[in-house]
Design a protein around this motif. Structure first.
Motif, PDB file in Angstrom:
ATOM      1  N   SER A 110       0.853  -1.189   0.000  1.00 35.23           N
ATOM      2  CA  SER A 110       0.000   0.000   0.000  1.00 35.23           C
ATOM      3  C   SER A 110       0.891   1.243   0.000  1.00 35.23           C
ATOM      4  CB  SER A 110      -0.912  -0.013   1.231  1.00 35.23           C
ATOM      5  OG  SER A 110      -0.133   0.018   2.407  1.00 35.23           O
ATOM      6  N   SER A 111       0.275   2.369  -0.318  1.00 39.44           N
ATOM      7  CA  SER A 111       1.028   3.638  -0.392  1.00 39.44           C
ATOM      8  C   SER A 111       0.410   4.656   0.548  1.00 39.44           C
ATOM      9  CB  SER A 111       0.979   4.195  -1.814  1.00 39.44           C
ATOM     10  OG  SER A 111       1.525   3.264  -2.702  1.00 39.44           O
ATOM     11  N   PRO A 112       1.225   5.614   1.027  1.00 37.75           N
ATOM     12  CA  PRO A 112       0.673   6.607   1.960  1.00 37.75           C
ATOM     13  C   PRO A 112      -0.472   7.405   1.342  1.00 37.75           C
ATOM     14  CG  PRO A 112       3.059   6.845   1.718  1.00 37.75           C
ATOM     15  CD  PRO A 112       2.629   5.835   0.714  1.00 37.75           C
ATOM     16  N   ARG A 113      -1.510   7.635   2.142  1.00 40.27           N
ATOM     17  CA  ARG A 113      -2.622   8.471   1.675  1.00 40.27           C
ATOM     18  C   ARG A 113      -2.198   9.931   1.720  1.00 40.27           C
ATOM     19  NH1 ARG A 113      -6.896   6.716   4.686  1.00 40.27           N
ATOM     20  NH2 ARG A 113      -7.825   5.624   2.963  1.00 40.27           N
ATOM     21  N   ARG A 114      -2.638  10.683   0.728  1.00 40.49           N
ATOM     22  CA  ARG A 114      -2.291  12.108   0.671  1.00 40.49           C
ATOM     23  C   ARG A 114      -3.446  12.965   1.178  1.00 40.49           C
ATOM     24  NH1 ARG A 114       1.737  13.365  -4.121  1.00 40.49           N
ATOM     25  NH2 ARG A 114       3.097  11.590  -3.853  1.00 40.49           N
ATOM     26  N   LEU A 115      -3.110  14.203   1.568  1.00 41.19           N
ATOM     27  CA  LEU A 115      -4.137  15.110   2.065  1.00 41.19           C
ATOM     28  C   LEU A 115      -5.067  15.569   0.952  1.00 41.19           C
ATOM     29  CD1 LEU A 115      -1.920  17.410   4.322  1.00 41.19           C
ATOM     30  CD2 LEU A 115      -3.754  15.901   5.117  1.00 41.19           C
ATOM     31  N   GLY A 116      -4.500  15.738  -0.232  1.00 37.41           N
ATOM     32  CA  GLY A 116      -5.296  16.213  -1.365  1.00 37.41           C
ATOM     33  C   GLY A 116      -5.655  17.681  -1.250  1.00 37.41           C
ATOM     34  N   VAL A 117      -4.719  18.491  -0.715  1.00 34.07           N
ATOM     35  CA  VAL A 117      -4.997  19.936  -0.588  1.00 34.07           C
ATOM     36  C   VAL A 117      -4.027  20.719  -1.481  1.00 34.07           C
ATOM     37  CG1 VAL A 117      -5.847  19.692   1.778  1.00 34.07           C
ATOM     38  CG2 VAL A 117      -3.414  20.234   1.395  1.00 34.07           C
ATOM     39  N   PRO A 118      -4.372  21.964  -1.847  1.00 36.76           N
ATOM     40  CA  PRO A 118      -3.477  22.762  -2.684  1.00 36.76           C
ATOM     41  C   PRO A 118      -2.092  22.893  -2.049  1.00 36.76           C
ATOM     42  CG  PRO A 118      -5.612  23.849  -2.445  1.00 36.76           C
ATOM     43  CD  PRO A 118      -5.638  22.663  -1.533  1.00 36.76           C
ATOM     44  N   GLY A 119      -1.062  22.832  -2.858  1.00 33.86           N
ATOM     45  CA  GLY A 119       0.317  23.017  -2.392  1.00 33.86           C
ATOM     46  C   GLY A 119       1.003  21.708  -2.019  1.00 33.86           C
ATOM     47  N   GLU A 120       0.229  20.671  -1.734  1.00 35.43           N
ATOM     48  CA  GLU A 120       0.828  19.412  -1.252  1.00 35.43           C
ATOM     49  C   GLU A 120       1.736  18.781  -2.321  1.00 35.43           C
ATOM     50  OE1 GLU A 120      -2.012  16.293  -0.508  1.00 35.43           O
ATOM     51  OE2 GLU A 120      -0.656  15.239   0.855  1.00 35.43           O
ATOM     52  N   ASP A 121       1.227  18.662  -3.539  1.00 32.84           N
ATOM     53  CA  ASP A 121       2.023  18.036  -4.598  1.00 32.84           C
ATOM     54  C   ASP A 121       3.196  18.922  -5.001  1.00 32.84           C
ATOM     55  OD1 ASP A 121       0.373  15.911  -4.550  1.00 32.84           O
ATOM     56  OD2 ASP A 121      -0.730  16.409  -6.383  1.00 32.84           O
ATOM     57  N   GLY A 235      -2.872   7.246   7.089  1.00 33.09           N
ATOM     58  CA  GLY A 235      -3.286   5.940   6.573  1.00 33.09           C
ATOM     59  C   GLY A 235      -2.704   5.633   5.204  1.00 33.09           C
ATOM     60  N   HIS A 236      -3.156   4.556   4.642  1.00 34.82           N
ATOM     61  CA  HIS A 236      -2.585   4.066   3.393  1.00 34.82           C
ATOM     62  C   HIS A 236      -3.660   3.683   2.388  1.00 34.82           C
ATOM     63  CE1 HIS A 236       0.853   3.800   6.025  1.00 34.82           C
ATOM     64  NE2 HIS A 236       1.601   3.762   4.937  1.00 34.82           N
ATOM     65  N   ILE A 237      -3.260   3.628   1.125  1.00 28.74           N
ATOM     66  CA  ILE A 237      -4.164   3.190   0.059  1.00 28.74           C
ATOM     67  C   ILE A 237      -3.538   1.948  -0.578  1.00 28.74           C
ATOM     68  CG2 ILE A 237      -5.151   3.804  -2.183  1.00 28.74           C
ATOM     69  CD1 ILE A 237      -5.122   6.721  -1.224  1.00 28.74           C
ATOM     70  N   PRO A 238      -4.300   0.851  -0.646  1.00 27.81           N
ATOM     71  CA  PRO A 238      -3.720  -0.376  -1.201  1.00 27.81           C
ATOM     72  C   PRO A 238      -3.392  -0.221  -2.690  1.00 27.81           C
ATOM     73  CG  PRO A 238      -6.090  -0.597  -0.914  1.00 27.81           C
ATOM     74  CD  PRO A 238      -5.714   0.711  -0.284  1.00 27.81           C
ATOM     75  N   ASN A 239      -2.298  -0.848  -3.095  1.00 29.65           N
ATOM     76  CA  ASN A 239      -1.891  -0.751  -4.503  1.00 29.65           C
ATOM     77  C   ASN A 239      -2.590  -1.831  -5.337  1.00 29.65           C
ATOM     78  OD1 ASN A 239      -0.162   1.425  -3.980  1.00 29.65           O
ATOM     79  ND2 ASN A 239       1.393   0.019  -3.204  1.00 29.65           N
ATOM     80  N   THR A 240      -3.870  -1.571  -5.587  1.00 32.60           N
ATOM     81  CA  THR A 240      -4.677  -2.562  -6.316  1.00 32.60           C
ATOM     82  C   THR A 240      -5.272  -1.994  -7.603  1.00 32.60           C
ATOM     83  OG1 THR A 240      -6.525  -1.934  -4.882  1.00 32.60           O
ATOM     84  CG2 THR A 240      -5.340  -3.951  -4.295  1.00 32.60           C
ATOM     85  N   GLN A 241      -4.793  -0.801  -8.008  1.00 31.37           N
ATOM     86  CA  GLN A 241      -5.385  -0.150  -9.181  1.00 31.37           C
ATOM     87  C   GLN A 241      -5.378  -1.083 -10.392  1.00 31.37           C
ATOM     88  OE1 GLN A 241      -3.143   1.015  -7.146  1.00 31.37           O
ATOM     89  NE2 GLN A 241      -3.681   3.055  -6.445  1.00 31.37           N
TER      90      GLN A 241
END
Ligand code: NAP
Length: 309
Positions: A110-121, A235-241
């Motif tokens: 799995s991969s770390p979950r991101r905040l998804g807010v402006p400036g993060e990337d 948290g994390h997101i599983p790498n199942t895409q």
């Protein structure tokens, strides 16, 4: 045509490779972008049995790989681009070609979950980080924000107090989720403080993180608070895409497996964090890799009409 393809090289994938290698299956291991998975992001692993002084995560991964290769596992540095699991033999497409196998063990983690807010990337690696062990060193004497309220946030936050002058835990609820021991250590640490019921709405900075825009979820009050960096542990997101539409996944995208590591398609097994969102330890991932390989061996023996011994 392969006996078994193992996708992933964290503790789950490489332990599966050791077991499948020892079962004379000559497994082919697809590495993904980097060998070793998440343990390579950890400096010292102190709870993997057999290493009383602890072991560096990268070194442990290297030892796993050497042990697997000793038993005939082959590693191929490639990234999965797609699969066809609806027909036998099973097809795995990578950026360097198409492979076929009778059995597949999925250990993509799995991969770390991101905040998804402006400036993060934009400010990633310029003050935004998901790995305290990798980047903590760059924050000597700095003011650091840590987002999250679970074990990871507190564990990594405490680690960051070795470097930063101040570590502020920003958590969206009024109470932390982390276990009581970590909470006690965190509250006792004089470098640590807490902003509860608070979310981050923007990461601000030019060349580097300079501040966070935060909002109190109760009062709705927003303010800008200066920080030199922000570490995100939510948290994390599983790498199942790559497996969507091909295998049964739960509502959060985790691979669904039974107690024998079997997915809904015969011959395909899952191991490690790709299906386990609860324990997520190197040792539990290794154990599930061993189970998956033993079950794959049984499956292949049955396929060939041989008795499994
Ligand atoms: P976790 O337990 O799922 O905690 C995630 C935290 O992030 C929660 O506090 C959650 O808030 C918060 N969060 C989730 N999405 C968010 C969002 N979009 N914005 C803001 N906050 C958000 O994950 P974890 O801490 O990575 O731990 C995962 C597993 O590994 C757990 O089983 C844990 O016990 C284990 N682990 C153990 C240790 C240890 O024992 N030393 C260390 C690391 C991890 P809510 O609380 O509001 O849901």
């Amino acid at each position: 045509m392969e006996n078994v393809i193992i996708i992933g090289t964290g503790p789950a994938g490489l332990t599966a490779a050791i077991y499948a290698g020892r079962a004379q299956l000559s497994p082919l291991v697809i590495t993904g972008k980097d060998v070793g998975g998440q343990i390579t992001l950890t400096s010292d692993i102190e709870n993997y049995p057999g290493f009383p002084e602890g072991i560096n995560g990268f070194e442990l991964a290297t030892r796993f790989q050497q042990q697997a290769e000793r038993f005939g596992a082959r590693t191929e540095r490639a990234v999965i681009t797609g699969v066809d699991f609806q027909h036998q033999p099973l097809t795995v497409k990578t950026d360097s070609g198409t492979l076929q196998a009778n059995a597949v063990i999925i250990a993509t983690g799995s991969s770390p979950r991101r905040l998804g807010v402006p400036g993060e990337d934009r400010l990633l690696s310029r003050g935004v980080s998901y790995c305290a062990t990798c980047d903590g060193f760059f924050f000597k004497n700095k003011k650091i924000a840590v987002v999250g309220g679970g074990d990871s946030a507190l564990d990594e936050g405490l680690f960051l107090t070795k470097f930063g002058r101040e570590v502020v835990i920003i958590h969206r609820r009024d109470r932390l989720r982390a276990n009581s021991l970590l909470q006690r250590r965190a509250h006792e640490n004089t470098k640590m403080s807490f902003m509860l019921e608070t979310i981050v709405t923007e990461v601000i900075g030019g060349q580097h993180v300079e501040a966070l825009r935060v909002k109190n979820v109760k009062t709705e009050k927003e303010e800008t608070v200066t920080f030199d960096g922000v570490f995100v542990f939510i948290g994390h997101i599983p790498n199942t895409q790559a497996f969507q539409g091909q295998l049964d996944l739960d509502d959060n995208g985790y691979l669904i497996v039974d107690r024998h590591s079997r997915t809904n398609i015969p011959g395909i097994f899952g191991a490690g964090d790709v299906h386990d969102h609860v324990y997520r330890q190197a040792i539990t991932a290794s154990a599930s890799g061993a189970i998956a390989a033993i079950e794959a061996e049984k499956y292949l023996a049955e396929l060939e009409g041989k008795a499994y011994t």
